[in-house]
Design a protein around this motif. Structure first.
Motif, short mmCIF file in Angstrom:
data_model
loop_
_atom_site.label_atom_id
_atom_site.label_comp_id
_atom_site.label_asym_id
_atom_site.label_seq_id
_atom_site.Cartn_x
_atom_site.Cartn_y
_atom_site.Cartn_z
N TYR A 177 0.33 -7.01 14.47
CA TYR A 177 -0.59 -6.47 12.83
C TYR A 177 0.71 -6.75 12.08
N GLY A 178 1.57 -6.19 11.91
CA GLY A 178 2.78 -6.25 11.28
C GLY A 178 2.65 -6.89 10.41
N GLY A 179 1.79 -8.40 9.52
CA GLY A 179 1.62 -9.30 8.96
C GLY A 179 1.18 -8.14 8.16
N PHE A 180 -0.97 -7.21 8.65
CA PHE A 180 -1.24 -6.73 7.58
C PHE A 180 -0.81 -5.67 7.32
N ILE A 181 0.39 -5.13 8.06
CA ILE A 181 0.46 -3.64 7.61
C ILE A 181 1.68 -4.20 6.23
N VAL A 182 2.41 -4.97 6.34
CA VAL A 182 3.14 -5.66 4.95
C VAL A 182 2.21 -6.24 3.81
N LEU A 183 1.21 -6.46 4.38
CA LEU A 183 0.31 -7.08 3.22
C LEU A 183 0.10 -5.31 2.01
N VAL A 184 -0.75 -4.35 3.28
CA VAL A 184 -1.38 -3.55 2.65
C VAL A 184 0.09 -2.53 1.65
N ALA A 185 1.54 -2.53 2.56
CA ALA A 185 2.34 -1.97 2.09
C ALA A 185 2.99 -2.53 0.88
N TYR A 186 2.94 -4.04 0.27
CA TYR A 186 3.30 -4.28 -0.69
C TYR A 186 1.84 -5.07 -1.34
N PHE A 187 1.25 -5.56 -1.03
CA PHE A 187 -0.13 -5.97 -1.97
C PHE A 187 -0.86 -5.49 -2.80
N PRO B 105 0.78 -3.00 -7.52
CA PRO B 105 -0.10 -2.06 -8.13
C PRO B 105 1.16 -0.94 -8.40
N VAL B 106 1.68 -0.72 -7.79
CA VAL B 106 2.23 0.93 -8.01
C VAL B 106 3.41 0.22 -9.47
N SER B 107 3.90 -0.72 -8.87
CA SER B 107 5.39 -1.36 -9.36
C SER B 107 4.29 -1.52 -11.17
N TYR B 108 3.24 -2.68 -11.42
CA TYR B 108 2.89 -3.11 -12.32
C TYR B 108 2.44 -1.56 -13.37
N VAL B 109 1.54 -1.33 -12.42
CA VAL B 109 1.42 0.59 -13.65
C VAL B 109 2.27 1.70 -14.52
N LEU B 110 3.65 1.43 -13.19
CA LEU B 110 4.50 2.51 -13.81
C LEU B 110 4.91 1.79 -15.68
N CYS B 111 5.61 0.08 -14.44
CA CYS B 111 6.54 -0.39 -15.37
C CYS B 111 6.13 -0.83 -16.56
N PHE B 112 4.65 -1.22 -16.53
CA PHE B 112 3.55 -1.76 -17.85
C PHE B 112 2.95 -0.79 -18.87
N GLY C 157 6.09 1.04 -1.78
CA GLY C 157 5.86 -0.31 -0.85
C GLY C 157 6.71 -0.36 0.52
N THR C 158 8.35 -0.21 0.08
CA THR C 158 8.86 -0.19 1.65
C THR C 158 8.73 1.09 2.16
N TRP C 159 8.31 2.16 1.85
CA TRP C 159 8.29 3.19 2.25
C TRP C 159 6.85 3.60 2.97
N SER C 160 5.74 3.11 2.31
CA SER C 160 4.80 2.66 2.54
C SER C 160 5.29 1.63 3.94
N HIS C 161 5.18 0.76 4.17
CA HIS C 161 5.71 -0.27 5.05
C HIS C 161 6.74 0.76 5.95
N PHE C 162 7.39 1.04 6.12
CA PHE C 162 8.00 1.93 7.16
C PHE C 162 7.19 3.99 7.23
N LEU C 163 6.15 4.03 6.75
CA LEU C 163 5.13 4.91 7.36
C LEU C 163 3.83 4.80 8.16
N PHE C 164 4.10 3.99 7.54
CA PHE C 164 1.80 2.71 8.34
C PHE C 164 2.95 2.38 9.72
N TYR C 165 4.83 1.58 9.93
CA TYR C 165 4.92 1.26 11.31
C TYR C 165 5.46 2.69 11.69
N MET C 166 5.84 3.73 11.45
CA MET C 166 6.12 4.88 12.20
C MET C 166 4.43 4.98 13.02
#
Length: 127
Positions: free
Chosen positions: A59-69, A74-81, A97-106
């Motif tokens: 399940y880790g791979g799925f969580i990483v995909l959701v959290a970052y990709f 997308p949030v980085s892109y929107v805020l930056c550009f 994205g990193t905090w999403s990863h952490f919270l999804f794991y929690m």
């Protein structure tokens, strides 16, 4: 520990690498954000060990995909550009994205792992 170190040398950190005052101010504005990132990264790293050690690594791979990709990039892109926040927006999106990863794991470790079953399986394994 890294967070405290980053925060204590907030103003001087950029001066280690350059004499350009613009770059030094930009680095100083990002250090607090990176300190927040380090806390979330440490938490998700620890919980990665919990997820793998309890046998739910599939399940880790799925969580990483959701959290970052799905969230972080997308949030980085929107805020930056789109909102023209520049490097700060780019970094903020990755922190989210990193905090999403952490919270999804929690949430996963708290709600979806059958700890009685994991403990029973661990007690029957030979060392």
């Amino acid at each position: 520990m890294h967070t405290i170190l980053f925060y204590c040398i907030l103003k001087a950190w950029g001066g280690i690498f350059t004499n350009d005052i613009v770059v030094m101010r930009q680095v100083a504005s990002l250090v607090t954000l990176m300190a927040i990132y380090v806390i979330g990264d440490g938490g998700q790293t620890a919980l990665t060990g919990v997820v793998i050690g309890s046998g739910y690594q599939q399940y880790g791979g799925f969580i990483v995909l959701v959290a970052y990709f799905v969230i972080g990039i997308p949030v980085s892109y929107v805020l930056c550009f789109k909102y023209d926040w520049g490097v700060y927006g780019l970094c903020l999106g990755l922190v989210i994205g990193t905090w999403s990863h952490f919270l999804f794991y929690m949430i996963f470790c708290s709600c979806f792992i059958n700890w009685k079953q994991v403990a029973r399986k661990a007690s029957t394994q030979k060392l």
